[in-house]
Design a protein around this motif. Sequence first.
Motif, PDB file in Angstrom:
ATOM      1  N   PRO A 123       0.854  -1.198   0.000  1.00 54.28           N
ATOM      2  CA  PRO A 123       0.000   0.000   0.000  1.00 54.28           C
ATOM      3  C   PRO A 123       0.890   1.248   0.000  1.00 54.28           C
ATOM      4  N   VAL A 124       0.666   2.149  -0.954  1.00 53.18           N
ATOM      5  CA  VAL A 124       1.635   3.232  -1.153  1.00 53.18           C
ATOM      6  C   VAL A 124       1.726   4.123   0.083  1.00 53.18           C
ATOM      7  N   LEU A 125       0.556   4.551   0.573  1.00 55.61           N
ATOM      8  CA  LEU A 125       0.535   5.419   1.756  1.00 55.61           C
ATOM      9  C   LEU A 125       0.509   4.537   2.992  1.00 55.61           C
ATOM     10  N   SER A 126       1.403   4.789   3.940  1.00 57.28           N
ATOM     11  CA  SER A 126       1.446   3.954   5.142  1.00 57.28           C
ATOM     12  C   SER A 126       0.109   3.981   5.865  1.00 57.28           C
ATOM     13  N   ARG A 127      -0.289   2.833   6.388  1.00 55.70           N
ATOM     14  CA  ARG A 127      -1.540   2.761   7.142  1.00 55.70           C
ATOM     15  C   ARG A 127      -1.283   2.820   8.640  1.00 55.70           C
ATOM     16  N   SER A 128      -0.060   3.109   8.994  1.00 55.68           N
ATOM     17  CA  SER A 128       0.331   3.163  10.397  1.00 55.68           C
ATOM     18  C   SER A 128      -0.426   4.277  11.121  1.00 55.68           C
ATOM     19  N   GLN A 129      -0.873   3.986  12.338  1.00 50.78           N
ATOM     20  CA  GLN A 129      -1.549   5.001  13.151  1.00 50.78           C
ATOM     21  C   GLN A 129      -0.509   5.733  14.002  1.00 50.78           C
ATOM     22  N   PRO A 130      -0.808   6.951  14.422  1.00 50.02           N
ATOM     23  CA  PRO A 130       0.164   7.682  15.251  1.00 50.02           C
ATOM     24  C   PRO A 130       0.567   6.864  16.486  1.00 50.02           C
ATOM     25  N   GLY A 131       1.858   6.741  16.725  1.00 47.56           N
ATOM     26  CA  GLY A 131       2.362   6.034  17.905  1.00 47.56           C
ATOM     27  C   GLY A 131       2.586   4.550  17.701  1.00 47.56           C
ATOM     28  N   GLU A 132       2.093   4.002  16.579  1.00 45.38           N
ATOM     29  CA  GLU A 132       2.157   2.556  16.384  1.00 45.38           C
ATOM     30  C   GLU A 132       3.606   2.053  16.245  1.00 45.38           C
ATOM     31  N   VAL A 133       4.411   2.768  15.498  1.00 42.10           N
ATOM     32  CA  VAL A 133       5.805   2.340  15.316  1.00 42.10           C
ATOM     33  C   VAL A 133       6.545   2.447  16.643  1.00 42.10           C
ATOM     34  N   GLN A 134       6.348   3.543  17.331  1.00 35.23           N
ATOM     35  CA  GLN A 134       7.024   3.719  18.631  1.00 35.23           C
ATOM     36  C   GLN A 134       6.648   2.604  19.596  1.00 35.23           C
ATOM     37  N   ALA A 185      -3.816   4.669 -12.250  1.00 35.17           N
ATOM     38  CA  ALA A 185      -4.125   5.837 -11.405  1.00 35.17           C
ATOM     39  C   ALA A 185      -5.332   6.589 -11.958  1.00 35.17           C
ATOM     40  N   TRP A 186      -5.368   6.751 -13.257  1.00 37.00           N
ATOM     41  CA  TRP A 186      -6.489   7.466 -13.878  1.00 37.00           C
ATOM     42  C   TRP A 186      -7.802   6.679 -13.681  1.00 37.00           C
ATOM     43  N   CYS A 187      -7.733   5.362 -13.851  1.00 30.07           N
ATOM     44  CA  CYS A 187      -8.930   4.523 -13.617  1.00 30.07           C
ATOM     45  C   CYS A 187      -9.383   4.644 -12.167  1.00 30.07           C
ATOM     46  N   LEU A 188      -8.441   4.604 -11.224  1.00 30.85           N
ATOM     47  CA  LEU A 188      -8.805   4.686  -9.805  1.00 30.85           C
ATOM     48  C   LEU A 188      -9.446   6.033  -9.484  1.00 30.85           C
ATOM     49  N   LEU A 189      -8.945   7.088 -10.087  1.00 29.89           N
ATOM     50  CA  LEU A 189      -9.549   8.407  -9.840  1.00 29.89           C
ATOM     51  C   LEU A 189     -10.976   8.444 -10.386  1.00 29.89           C
ATOM     52  N   ARG A 190     -11.159   7.902 -11.575  1.00 27.94           N
ATOM     53  CA  ARG A 190     -12.519   7.929 -12.162  1.00 27.94           C
ATOM     54  C   ARG A 190     -13.471   7.024 -11.389  1.00 27.94           C
ATOM     55  N   ARG A 230      -3.420   1.655  -3.754  1.00 27.24           N
ATOM     56  CA  ARG A 230      -2.850   1.316  -5.065  1.00 27.24           C
ATOM     57  C   ARG A 230      -2.298   2.525  -5.806  1.00 27.24           C
ATOM     58  N   MET A 231      -2.459   3.686  -5.200  1.00 27.21           N
ATOM     59  CA  MET A 231      -1.862   4.892  -5.766  1.00 27.21           C
ATOM     60  C   MET A 231      -1.765   5.927  -4.662  1.00 27.21           C
ATOM     61  N   PHE A 232      -0.975   6.953  -4.893  1.00 29.22           N
ATOM     62  CA  PHE A 232      -0.914   8.043  -3.924  1.00 29.22           C
ATOM     63  C   PHE A 232      -0.704   9.356  -4.662  1.00 29.22           C
ATOM     64  N   VAL A 233      -1.652  10.284  -4.441  1.00 27.91           N
ATOM     65  CA  VAL A 233      -1.523  11.642  -4.991  1.00 27.91           C
ATOM     66  C   VAL A 233      -1.714  12.638  -3.851  1.00 27.91           C
ATOM     67  N   GLN A 267       9.264   4.992  -3.356  1.00 35.22           N
ATOM     68  CA  GLN A 267       9.842   4.347  -4.540  1.00 35.22           C
ATOM     69  C   GLN A 267       8.837   3.465  -5.271  1.00 35.22           C
ATOM     70  N   SER A 268       7.586   3.478  -4.828  1.00 33.36           N
ATOM     71  CA  SER A 268       6.567   2.717  -5.555  1.00 33.36           C
ATOM     72  C   SER A 268       6.314   3.374  -6.909  1.00 33.36           C
ATOM     73  N   PRO A 269       6.143   2.559  -7.952  1.00 35.97           N
ATOM     74  CA  PRO A 269       5.791   3.164  -9.244  1.00 35.97           C
ATOM     75  C   PRO A 269       4.398   3.792  -9.217  1.00 35.97           C
ATOM     76  N   ASN A 270       3.640   3.524  -8.145  1.00 36.43           N
ATOM     77  CA  ASN A 270       2.312   4.126  -7.998  1.00 36.43           C
ATOM     78  C   ASN A 270       2.332   5.356  -7.100  1.00 36.43           C
ATOM     79  N   PHE A 271       3.514   5.874  -6.816  1.00 40.02           N
ATOM     80  CA  PHE A 271       3.644   7.088  -6.008  1.00 40.02           C
ATOM     81  C   PHE A 271       3.615   8.292  -6.944  1.00 40.02           C
TER      82      PHE A 271
END
Length: 474
Positions: free
Chosen positions: A35-46, A459-464, A428-431, A79-83
């Motif tokens: 998943p391009v954008l991290s789904r981590s919640q605040p504090g989860e990594v810590q 990306a265009w399909c996902l936006l539409r 699947r994409m990040f804008v 570095q995702s090609p969907n970034f």
Amino acid sequence: MTNSGNHMTADEFRRHGRTVVDWIADYMQRVEELPVLSRSQPGEVQAALPSAPPDEGEPFDRILADLDEVVVPGLTHWQSPNFFGYFPANTSGPSILGELVSAGLGVQGMLWSTSPACTELETRVLDWVVDLLGLPERFRSDGPGGGVIQDSASSATLCALLAARHRTGGGDARQMTVYASEQAHSSVEKAARIAGFAYDAVRFVQTDAAFAMDPRALNDTVAADVRDGFTPCMVTATVGTTGSNAIDPVGEIARVCRDHETWLHVDAAMSGTAGVCPEFRWLHNGVEAADSYCFNPHKWMFTNFDCDCFYVADREPLVAALSILPEYLRNNATVSGEVVDYRDWQVPLGRRFRALKLWFVIRHYGVEGLRRHVRRHVELAQQFAQWVQDDPDWELAVDPPLNLVCLRHRAGDAVTEAVLQRANATGRMFVTHTRLDGRYVIRVSIGQTHTEQRHVEQAWCLLRDSAAAVLAEP
Ligand SMILES: *Cc1c(COP(=O)(O)O)cnc(C)c1O
């Protein structure tokens, strides 16, 4: 099991090093699936990390295991090609390996004498880049000018401002003014604060319908400041603004600077790379009159952060503004004046061997290779823009000059924003977005190393699809 607390031997380094290189290669291969954008919640990594460091050394495998379990889920995958967010921050095999060598050598290049190769390779590569981008000859190091690698465009702009202030006569910075368009990057204002200018010293000059600086408005603002007793110090022209990729008319701005004896700095952080292709060199029209120029290979030239190329037409005011020679740095080479000491071209004293990664990148791809990839990114963006124009539900906010497409849904800001949220939530994409003329705009920045046609189509399909879902909501 702990390790014995000894240094890693050369053989252990060889073994673990191979594992790490394999790990990075695997990451490159699988990043597209994450998943391009991290789904981590605040504090989860810590929360997944111990609150204290280990008393005894740990086995290397355990460290690597935590990379997978703790770190990777907390990453947004640039570095995702969907970034397609913010700006490209692309990297490449040769860049990563150049960075590794730099860490392995661990030299400090603050003075020529602290590692002649670190300075001379940098000088040579920066001269190459003048040719590579078709920049003016006056930025080459064989005349009064020259280039240096900074950590960031923000630092380059700060150094330009310090040199400009010096050239202005070193008077009271609180009486000096600085100019940039209202679309310029925040680093201009930050540089003015750091350099001791008044908090309201930066004049944000009006832009035209294409969000580029209006040179007449600049001229009027500068003239009014002079009448009011201010000393105009520097104008920053942006070639490729962050918001919409607008290109300020550098030639006309340069005339205003000449009339008022004001330093002209050109910030091409994001878009300067396009100059590798002769067909995009119009972008640099007028730069021949600039006092300084910068762009970031760490954005769109396959070179990992940090690497900003900063050029001055005359190094004297820069070095004069930043050089202080304490006894412990005195050496014969410096005193002879035959060498460049890059510590005098930047804020910190210490400096890494950053030229290595840029040298690896340019040699690996060659000029033609770089051109091919940059050209392809621009083609993909232009194609994306055409799809937008052909769709009655969407519109372009501006005509994209290069690889950044700014679009919005015709149903208005709330729908455009909801579409962005929904599309990003698919993973699947990040804008990212901006506002232009007060209206919400989705920015699609195309320039990741492995982005191909299929990623842009998706990306265009996902936006539409997201728009259809948003509009179907009660
Ligand atoms: C990204 C960007 C900057 C800031 O770059 P850093 O290297 O992160 O400081 C400045 N100006 C423009 C036009 C940019 O696109």
